[in-house]
Design an enzyme around this catalytic site. Structure first.
Site, PDB file in Angstrom:
ATOM      1  N   TYR A 136       0.821  -1.215   0.000  1.00  0.00           N
ATOM      2  CA  TYR A 136       0.000   0.000   0.000  1.00  0.00           C
ATOM      3  C   TYR A 136       0.853   1.262   0.000  1.00  0.00           C
ATOM      4  CZ  TYR A 136      -4.078  -2.885   0.895  1.00  0.00           C
ATOM      5  OH  TYR A 136      -5.074  -3.823   0.789  1.00  0.00           O
ATOM      6  N   LYS A 183       4.037 -14.581   4.987  1.00  0.00           N
ATOM      7  CA  LYS A 183       4.419 -15.436   3.863  1.00  0.00           C
ATOM      8  C   LYS A 183       5.947 -15.399   3.759  1.00  0.00           C
ATOM      9  CE  LYS A 183       3.067 -17.985   0.325  1.00  0.00           C
ATOM     10  NZ  LYS A 183       2.274 -19.213   0.423  1.00  0.00           N
ATOM     11  N   ASP A 216      -1.683 -18.590   3.845  1.00  0.00           N
ATOM     12  CA  ASP A 216      -2.632 -19.495   3.170  1.00  0.00           C
ATOM     13  C   ASP A 216      -3.156 -20.546   4.146  1.00  0.00           C
ATOM     14  OD1 ASP A 216       0.107 -19.928   2.975  1.00  0.00           O
ATOM     15  OD2 ASP A 216       0.022 -21.164   1.188  1.00  0.00           O
ATOM     16  N   ASP A 240      -5.963  -6.696   5.184  1.00  0.00           N
ATOM     17  CA  ASP A 240      -7.135  -6.251   4.410  1.00  0.00           C
ATOM     18  C   ASP A 240      -7.954  -7.468   3.964  1.00  0.00           C
ATOM     19  OD1 ASP A 240      -8.885  -4.795   2.950  1.00  0.00           O
ATOM     20  OD2 ASP A 240      -7.457  -4.084   1.448  1.00  0.00           O
ATOM     21  N   ASP A 244     -11.832  -9.306   5.736  1.00  0.00           N
ATOM     22  CA  ASP A 244     -13.105  -9.593   5.052  1.00  0.00           C
ATOM     23  C   ASP A 244     -13.471 -11.068   5.214  1.00  0.00           C
ATOM     24  OD1 ASP A 244     -12.996  -6.939   4.170  1.00  0.00           O
ATOM     25  OD2 ASP A 244     -13.978  -7.438   2.273  1.00  0.00           O
TER      26      ASP A 244
END
Ligand code: NAI
Length: 357
Positions: A136, A183, A216, A240, A244
């Site tokens: 970002y 990750k 993951d 982010d 959700d």
């Protein structure tokens, strides 16, 4: 810890708060939040400001100077969602505001509500998302025709700061564990640095369990055993996406609040966006915005009002007779807001008569 800012209490002079209704469903759900906040007894002087698409249309600028002046004055905002077009147009105003005001910690408490039917039970987790860097940072360039690069920026300073925020939050809210999600098996340098900082901070908090999981695998565990998570610590992009996903575990974006905290201020906003598919229809779920308002109340020092707002929302969802369509009901935004107000009034009356006995 209820995060609190200037500690203004009930009975003190009205606090100035910047009010950004936002785009799409913003004015509908923020209108609902204001009604509930005021009914809970908060004394707030709202400084209404446009931002995003609404500001672009009205003033030719998605981030008007007037808005920035207001935020510099109040340091606190209640904000509706802002539209950002996909693959073109101006940069996200949300990201701009978080970076400009150094609101480095995005907190998204996510828990199951009795009465909201989902395949998942007893979810009670908190997403702590770093807000100022990662992909970002907005550093993208064209290398040559058909080849672009986006730069992922991770610094020790921001990683340490957000890790400390997560552990402090855990300690002050009776949370048992912090899981850093990463990750680093692929992004060994950037996510590796994030983890290194989190591990170092974790050593200072022996009372909080610390573990790590690759993003993951964490997503899979979230939808198979969400109850095994407590506080989730994530970089900006993973935070982010994962927030959700977490919203989906508890009934959707209509019920999850959020706040962006910095050293000197905070912006309170739901996780959801402008929901253009339902905007202007008076059917958006106001709960996420109302609960963001409860977080604002707590920040301003109105702990009792914050609790009453949360309890009223809980009672409406539990009863289940007045629900917006996203939760399987037929109620409008206005009707659901009125139900929350009634529940708050009823609990105040019950508390008043119990206290009088
Ligand atoms: P979205 O969150 O606006 O909508 C996703 C789905 O959830 C839609 O089906 C929508 O109807 C539903 N939904 C969202 N909030 C709801 C509510 N309160 N009640 C009932 N249903 C609700 O995400 P989307 O469609 O990806 O993004 C739309 C716009 O919002 C984009 O311009 C995006 O950039 C912006 N956005 C802004 C955010 C912010 O200002 N903090 C956060 C996320 C997206």
């Amino acid at each position: 810890m209820e995060l609190s800012g200037n500690g203004v209490r009930n009975g003190a002079a009205a606090t100035a708060v910047t009010l950004i209704p936002g785009d799409g469903i913003g004015s509908e759900v923020i209108g609902a939040a204001i009604t509930v906040i005021e009914a809970a007894g908060l004394q707030i002087k709202w400084d209404r400001q446009l931002a995003g698409a609404a500001a672009l249309e009205a003033a030719g600028n998605p981030v008007p100077d007037e808005l920035l002046r207001s935020l510099r004055r109040t340091h606190i905002a209640l904000k509706g969602p802002l539209e950002t077009s996909v693959g073109e147009g101006y940069r996200s105003v949300n990201v701009y505001l978080r970076k400009t005001f150094n609101l480095y910690a995005n907190l998204r408490p996510t828990h199951s509500f009795e009465g909201v039917h989902t395949p998942f039970r007893n979810v009670d987790l908190v997403v702590v998302r770093e807000n100022t860097e990662d992909l970002y940072a907005g550093i993208e360039h064209l290398v040559t025709q058909g080849v672009v690069e986006s730069v992922k920026v991770i610094t020790a300073r921001a990683s340490t700061r957000i890790a400390r925020f997560a552990f402090e939050y855990a300690r002050h809210n009776g949370r048992a564990s912090v899981t850093a999600i990463h990750k680093a098996n692929i992004m060994k340098l950037s996510d590796g640095l994030f983890l290194k900082c989190a591990r170092k901070v974790a050593e200072e908090y022996k009372d909080i369990r610390y573990d790590e999981q690759i993003v993951d695998a964490a997503c899979m565990r979230l939808v198979t055993n969400p109850g095994s998570f407590d506080v989730l610590l994530l970089e900006n992009l993973y935070g982010d996406i994962v927030s959700d996903l977490c919203a989906g575990l508890v009934g959707g974006l209509g019920v999850v609040p959020g706040a962006n905290y910095g050293e000197r201020g905070a912006i309170f906003e739901a996780v959801h966006g402008t929901a253009p598919d339902i905007a202007g229809k008076n059917i958006a779920n106001p709960v996420a915005a109302i609960l963001s308002g409860a977080m604002l109340a707590a920040y301003l020092g109105y702990a009792d009002a914050a609790r009453r707002i949360r309890e009223a929302v809980g009672a409406v969802l539990r009863t289940g007779s007045v629900l917006t369509p996203d939760l399987g009901g037929k109620a409008t935004t206005t009707e659901m807001t009125a139900a929350v107000l009634r529940a708050m009034k009823a609990s105040t009356a019950a508390y008043g008569s119990a206290a009088a006995v």
